[in-house]
Design a protein around this motif. Structure first.
Motif, PDB file in Angstrom:
ATOM      1  N   GLU A 109       0.835  -1.211  -0.112  1.00  0.00           N
ATOM      2  CA  GLU A 109       0.158   0.090   0.034  1.00  0.00           C
ATOM      3  C   GLU A 109       0.925   1.358   0.048  1.00  0.00           C
ATOM      4  O   GLU A 109       0.650   2.327  -0.648  1.00  0.00           O
ATOM      5  CB  GLU A 109      -0.902   0.103   1.089  1.00  0.00           C
ATOM      6  CG  GLU A 109      -1.951   1.269   1.229  1.00  0.00           C
ATOM      7  CD  GLU A 109      -2.802   1.144   2.396  1.00  0.00           C
ATOM      8  OE1 GLU A 109      -3.553   2.039   2.934  1.00  0.00           O
ATOM      9  OE2 GLU A 109      -2.626   0.164   3.263  1.00  0.00           O
ATOM     10  N   TYR A 110       2.051   1.256   0.902  1.00  0.00           N
ATOM     11  CA  TYR A 110       2.802   2.241   0.715  1.00  0.00           C
ATOM     12  C   TYR A 110       3.776   2.533  -0.473  1.00  0.00           C
ATOM     13  O   TYR A 110       3.850   3.672  -1.152  1.00  0.00           O
ATOM     14  CB  TYR A 110       3.991   2.205   2.015  1.00  0.00           C
ATOM     15  CG  TYR A 110       4.702   3.235   2.107  1.00  0.00           C
ATOM     16  CD1 TYR A 110       4.241   4.539   2.987  1.00  0.00           C
ATOM     17  CD2 TYR A 110       6.143   3.282   1.873  1.00  0.00           C
ATOM     18  CE1 TYR A 110       5.186   5.641   2.993  1.00  0.00           C
ATOM     19  CE2 TYR A 110       6.926   4.313   2.160  1.00  0.00           C
ATOM     20  CZ  TYR A 110       6.435   5.529   2.804  1.00  0.00           C
ATOM     21  OH  TYR A 110       7.188   6.622   2.983  1.00  0.00           O
ATOM     22  N   SER A 130       1.943   6.917  -6.768  1.00  0.00           N
ATOM     23  CA  SER A 130       0.906   7.708  -7.006  1.00  0.00           C
ATOM     24  C   SER A 130       1.353   9.126  -6.843  1.00  0.00           C
ATOM     25  O   SER A 130       1.261   9.983  -7.424  1.00  0.00           O
ATOM     26  CB  SER A 130      -0.416   7.354  -6.354  1.00  0.00           C
ATOM     27  OG  SER A 130      -1.365   8.454  -6.560  1.00  0.00           O
ATOM     28  N   LEU A 131       2.054   9.313  -5.770  1.00  0.00           N
ATOM     29  CA  LEU A 131       2.576  10.510  -5.340  1.00  0.00           C
ATOM     30  C   LEU A 131       3.677  11.145  -6.404  1.00  0.00           C
ATOM     31  O   LEU A 131       3.623  12.295  -6.835  1.00  0.00           O
ATOM     32  CB  LEU A 131       3.356  10.539  -4.110  1.00  0.00           C
ATOM     33  CG  LEU A 131       3.901  11.904  -3.341  1.00  0.00           C
ATOM     34  CD1 LEU A 131       2.578  12.782  -3.086  1.00  0.00           C
ATOM     35  CD2 LEU A 131       4.793  11.552  -2.479  1.00  0.00           C
ATOM     36  N   SER A 132       4.493   9.961  -6.961  1.00  0.00           N
ATOM     37  CA  SER A 132       5.539  10.656  -8.061  1.00  0.00           C
ATOM     38  C   SER A 132       4.800  10.536  -9.511  1.00  0.00           C
ATOM     39  O   SER A 132       5.507  10.675 -10.337  1.00  0.00           O
ATOM     40  CB  SER A 132       6.594   9.583  -7.662  1.00  0.00           C
ATOM     41  OG  SER A 132       6.350   8.094  -8.324  1.00  0.00           O
ATOM     42  N   ARG A 172      -6.196   9.605  -4.272  1.00  0.00           N
ATOM     43  CA  ARG A 172      -4.743   9.777  -4.246  1.00  0.00           C
ATOM     44  C   ARG A 172      -4.436   9.673  -2.773  1.00  0.00           C
ATOM     45  O   ARG A 172      -4.998   9.784  -1.964  1.00  0.00           O
ATOM     46  CB  ARG A 172      -3.871  11.124  -4.991  1.00  0.00           C
ATOM     47  CG  ARG A 172      -4.107  11.402  -6.537  1.00  0.00           C
ATOM     48  CD  ARG A 172      -3.891  12.662  -6.903  1.00  0.00           C
ATOM     49  NE  ARG A 172      -3.704  12.648  -8.318  1.00  0.00           N
ATOM     50  CZ  ARG A 172      -3.669  13.668  -9.242  1.00  0.00           C
ATOM     51  NH1 ARG A 172      -3.459  14.874  -8.507  1.00  0.00           N
ATOM     52  NH2 ARG A 172      -3.317  13.596 -10.429  1.00  0.00           N
ATOM     53  N   PRO A 173      -2.753   9.495  -2.546  1.00  0.00           N
ATOM     54  CA  PRO A 173      -2.432   8.976  -1.167  1.00  0.00           C
ATOM     55  C   PRO A 173      -2.703  10.409   0.004  1.00  0.00           C
ATOM     56  O   PRO A 173      -2.888  10.023   1.015  1.00  0.00           O
ATOM     57  CB  PRO A 173      -0.999   8.674  -1.172  1.00  0.00           C
ATOM     58  CG  PRO A 173      -0.543   9.315  -2.696  1.00  0.00           C
ATOM     59  CD  PRO A 173      -1.899   9.219  -3.383  1.00  0.00           C
ATOM     60  N   LEU A 174      -2.874  11.465  -0.576  1.00  0.00           N
ATOM     61  CA  LEU A 174      -2.737  12.789   0.403  1.00  0.00           C
ATOM     62  C   LEU A 174      -4.223  12.933   0.681  1.00  0.00           C
ATOM     63  O   LEU A 174      -4.693  13.274   1.876  1.00  0.00           O
ATOM     64  CB  LEU A 174      -2.224  13.919  -0.412  1.00  0.00           C
ATOM     65  CG  LEU A 174      -0.522  13.814  -0.223  1.00  0.00           C
ATOM     66  CD1 LEU A 174      -0.101  15.252  -0.879  1.00  0.00           C
ATOM     67  CD2 LEU A 174      -0.066  13.517   1.067  1.00  0.00           C
ATOM     68  N   LEU A 177      -0.617   8.858   3.101  1.00  0.00           N
ATOM     69  CA  LEU A 177       0.715   9.861   3.308  1.00  0.00           C
ATOM     70  C   LEU A 177       0.319  11.161   4.201  1.00  0.00           C
ATOM     71  O   LEU A 177      -0.683  11.474   3.645  1.00  0.00           O
ATOM     72  CB  LEU A 177       1.408   9.818   2.167  1.00  0.00           C
ATOM     73  CG  LEU A 177       1.950   8.673   1.493  1.00  0.00           C
ATOM     74  CD1 LEU A 177       2.684   9.285   0.005  1.00  0.00           C
ATOM     75  CD2 LEU A 177       3.167   7.997   2.288  1.00  0.00           C
ATOM     76  N   SER A 178       1.063  11.207   5.110  1.00  0.00           N
ATOM     77  CA  SER A 178       0.809  12.802   5.738  1.00  0.00           C
ATOM     78  C   SER A 178       1.514  13.834   4.886  1.00  0.00           C
ATOM     79  O   SER A 178       2.267  13.509   4.076  1.00  0.00           O
ATOM     80  CB  SER A 178       1.545  12.614   6.971  1.00  0.00           C
ATOM     81  OG  SER A 178       2.584  12.407   6.979  1.00  0.00           O
ATOM     82  N   LEU A 179       1.002  15.060   5.081  1.00  0.00           N
ATOM     83  CA  LEU A 179       1.853  16.084   4.451  1.00  0.00           C
ATOM     84  C   LEU A 179       3.300  16.226   4.804  1.00  0.00           C
ATOM     85  O   LEU A 179       3.952  16.329   3.713  1.00  0.00           O
ATOM     86  CB  LEU A 179       0.787  17.462   4.648  1.00  0.00           C
ATOM     87  CG  LEU A 179      -0.374  17.734   3.957  1.00  0.00           C
ATOM     88  CD1 LEU A 179      -1.023  19.025   4.404  1.00  0.00           C
ATOM     89  CD2 LEU A 179       0.077  17.794   2.296  1.00  0.00           C
TER      90      LEU A 179
END
Length: 414
Positions: A47-48, A54-56, A119-121, A126-128
């Motif tokens: 998941e991470y 996704s973040l990239s 998205r993860p955020l 994922l935290s900011l």
């Protein structure tokens, strides 16, 4: 301390006939001495990793790196594996950094949109603070690798692209439609980075053609995408052309116009001597289909037709880059023995390009026309056009020289 031997028993799994449940039979007379599994959920790791991807914007970054690779390969110079690796890896990290910071700054808007709310955020995977550390780390690593492995120009372009995408482009998205043109500049830079990393100059005509093509390509690509998701973009508060274009007149006009602009590039490339005339001929077929789907969208502004424009843009770009490299004058050497420097990678690529080019000549009507008319002179429109352009250029030079000589003579008389 209990020194008595410890016996470990393992559960025996049997399946009940009356249900699908699994029954565990265990001898409870002894305690397991083996430590219990870690309470950490095993699904966290994938998941991470998915969140990092996704973040990239992994798929987008892959496309960006492919254009950098094409720019490097188009130079035709002996390939340095370390420089090529640094160029591609550095570009990927810079692209990841720009994407991460874009999502950090747009997290509230992403929550409103269906296509971005997972998205993860927005999901809190994922935290900011974590995203900021990752985004900054990607940028520093990418810029550092480009600086150490390529040159200052390439590294400067990579860092500038982060600032342009995460800064100007992201700032303008909710404020002005011009954000699309700024974003197109961002997309035009990676192939130029590949060219400069291979030793080329920013002012080389090849670099301008590569960057210009990527700049023009993004308009049909993105306008088709944003038309399909115009409701979602409006929900997020973004100022996109399709959002402010209820009947699609402006969107279809821009898609068709920039597709026409793209159609000119292979002709210019052939006439300028960067590629062989065959690139101009093949470009007519490549762009002919792109214009066909653009015109279909112009007549019927449906999401289905917009999707056809979008999907066409996905295969158009790699096809264009492959043909550009195939017909590039930097790859005109017919024999591997003519290479000035020993390089196995360059030989493999050269052998492949030569084989494909020779096969194309066997099937190509254009080549047969040139060969059959070799005694009468070339009748290819592109070859004739290039020769006429060169004649005009030579005539202009002669006129300029005569005028200069006349002025010099007058000066002497006076």
């Amino acid at each position: 301390i209990n020194n008595s031997p410890v016996t470990t028993t393992f559960p025996i799994h049997t399946r009940s006939k009356s249900s699908n449940a699994t029954i565990i039979n265990q001898d409870t007379s002894h305690q397991l001495s083996t430590p219990a599994p870690s309470p950490i959920n095993e699904s966290i790791k994938p998941e991470y990793l998915k969140a990092l991807s996704s973040l990239s914007k992994f798929k987008l970054s892959t496309l960006v790196v492919s254009t950098t690779f094409a720019g490097f390969l188009a130079s035709g110079t002996p390939i340095s594996y370390s420089t090529l690796t640094a160029a591609c890896l550095g570009t990927a990290l810079c692209s990841s950094s720009a994407s991460a910071w874009n999502q950090i700054l747009e997290v509230d808007r992403d929550k409103r949109m269906k296509r971005t709310r997972t998205r993860p955020l927005p999901q809190g995977v994922l935290s900011l603070p974590t995203a900021k550390v990752l985004g900054t780390g990607f940028g520093i690593a990418g810029g550092g690798i480009l600086l150490a492995g390529t040159d200052t120009v390439t590294a400067g372009l990579g860092v500038a692209n982060i600032l342009l995408y995460a800064g100007a482009y992201t700032y303008l998205k909710p404020r002005s439609e011009i954000n699309t043109w700024v974003g197109a500049v961002v997309g035009a830079i990676p192939p130029v980075m590949g060219w400069t990393a291979a030793g080329g100059s920013l002012l080389d005509l090849e670099a301008m053609l590569l960057g210009g093509t990527l700049f023009l390509w993004q308009f049909p690509h993105f306008f088709a995408l944003s038309w399909m998701h115009r409701v979602d973009y409006a929900r997020g508060g973004f100022e996109m052309v399709p959002v402010n274009d209820s009947n699609g007149d402006r969107t279809s006009d821009l898609i068709t116009r920039y597709t026409w602009y793209l159609s000119v590039v292979p002709v210019v490339s052939s006439l300028s001597g960067v590629t062989s005339p065959m690139f101009g001929v093949e470009g007519l077929f490549l762009n002919g289909y792109a214009l066909y789907v653009a015109r279909r969208f112009e007549k019927d502004r449906s999401n289905a037709n917009a999707r056809k424009v979008f999907l066409t843009s996905l295969w158009y770009l790699p096809s264009w880059m492959m043909l550009f490299i195939l017909h590039s004058k930097t790859w005109r050497k017919e024999n591997e023995d003519e290479l000035k420097e020993e390089n196995e990678m360059i030989k493999i690529v050269q052998h492949y390009i030569t084989a494909v080019r020779n096969k194309g000549r066997e099937l190509c009507v254009h080549e047969h026309v040139i060969n059959s008319n070799s005694e009468q002179g070339d009748k290819c429109p592109l070859v004739l056009g290039k020769k006429k352009a060169e004649n005009v250029k030579d005539s202009g030079i002669k006129v300029t020289e005569l005028a200069t000589e006349s002025l010099a003579a007058l000066d002497k008389e006076n």
